[in-house]
Design an enzyme around this catalytic site. Sequence first.
Site, mmCIF file in Angstrom:
data_model
loop_
_atom_site.group_PDB
_atom_site.id
_atom_site.type_symbol
_atom_site.label_atom_id
_atom_site.label_comp_id
_atom_site.label_asym_id
_atom_site.label_seq_id
_atom_site.Cartn_x
_atom_site.Cartn_y
_atom_site.Cartn_z
ATOM 1 C CE LYS A 219 28.238 64.850 38.351
ATOM 2 N NZ LYS A 219 28.810 65.317 39.515
ATOM 3 N NE ARG B 80 34.594 61.761 38.697
ATOM 4 C CZ ARG B 80 33.260 61.210 38.090
ATOM 5 N NH1 ARG B 80 32.577 62.031 37.692
ATOM 6 N NH2 ARG B 80 33.059 59.877 37.966
HETATM 7 C C1 7PJ Z 1 31.372 62.925 40.744
HETATM 8 C C2 7PJ Z 1 32.457 62.005 41.139
HETATM 9 C C3 7PJ Z 1 31.904 64.168 41.124
HETATM 10 C C4 7PJ Z 1 33.938 63.398 42.118
HETATM 11 C C5 7PJ Z 1 30.820 61.030 40.138
HETATM 12 C C6 7PJ Z 1 28.867 61.342 37.482
HETATM 13 C C7 7PJ Z 1 28.373 60.785 38.783
HETATM 14 N N1 7PJ Z 1 33.522 62.176 41.876
HETATM 15 N N2 7PJ Z 1 31.935 60.743 40.874
HETATM 16 N N3 7PJ Z 1 33.070 64.501 41.909
HETATM 17 N N4 7PJ Z 1 30.339 62.321 40.051
HETATM 18 N N5 7PJ Z 1 35.004 63.620 42.896
HETATM 19 O O1 7PJ Z 1 30.002 61.460 37.003
HETATM 20 O O2 7PJ Z 1 27.822 61.859 36.883
HETATM 21 O O3 7PJ Z 1 31.200 65.234 40.845
HETATM 22 S S1 7PJ Z 1 29.565 59.987 39.363
#
Ligand code: 7PJ
Length: 277
Positions: free
Chosen positions: A222, A256
């Site tokens: 990020k 994640r």
């Molecule tokens: C997240 C997500 C996060 C959860 C994205 C990216 C943006 N779902 N979906 N948590 N981020 N739960 O991966 O850069 O931080 S999309």
Amino acid sequence: MFWQTSRHLIDLSRPRVMGIVNVTPDSFFDGGRHLASDAARAHCDRLVQEGADMLDVGGESTRPGAQAPSVQEEIDRVLPVLEHACTLGVPVSVDTSSPALMRAALNAQADIVNDVRALRRPGALEVVAGHPSCGVCLMHMLGEDPATMQQAPVYDDVVAEVAAFLQERMHTLQRAGVSAQRVVLDPGIGFGKTGPHNWELMQRQAEFARLGRPLLVGWSRKSMLGVLIKREASERLPASLAAALAAVQRGAHIVRVHDVAATVDALAVWRRSGLAP
Ligand code: 7PJ
């Protein structure tokens, strides 16, 4: 601590790795969709081989300013990949805010709904409440629109406000019949937060433990990492690993990530070192 999901009761006594599978074609030619979904299916296989404990499949880019796909377009992109992911033996979440895709995904055996809007779209809560056992990840985002969330976000106390939001959403789900055992919470790194807000969420992450449910966090590649170390997304792997380790050290149960193999290795050393809290 455990997480109840459709097909799997996930043991969170050690940290788990959620592998990110993006199905966002960068081509609008007719063939683009098929190429994108073939590549995404292969990516699912690879992430499971690399040791992903679960997969998160999504088709909506939440980058600030990104154009949202139509509901049908999002379903057409995601569903074939999700159906494949569900054959691989690991829990599968669908990363969407669309009730129609949530329903289709759950019918296709998906285990978890991961919604960056925390089921605030009309009809979304009803889909999850209408399923007997699917898991859900409730994430905090300031406002409901990624296009505007980064326009000067302001908090008095970012940790208190994010925690209060997550607690309110969890209680709303419980009133609708979704037991707490099905819920995981996520502070939403980068979603309507300045750099300092994100770092304060990391530094005070342990305060989320009082919510009583497992924490999922996503720092992978990020932009706040890039700002800190002055590197493009493709060169943020070491920073992403450090962020993942710092987050699990502070009590995160699920990270994640894009880079599953590297994260699995880093966590193996972290655990063997006796650093687990
Ligand atoms: C997240 C997500 C996060 C959860 C994205 C990216 C943006 N779902 N979906 N948590 N981020 N739960 O991966 O850069 O931080 S999309």
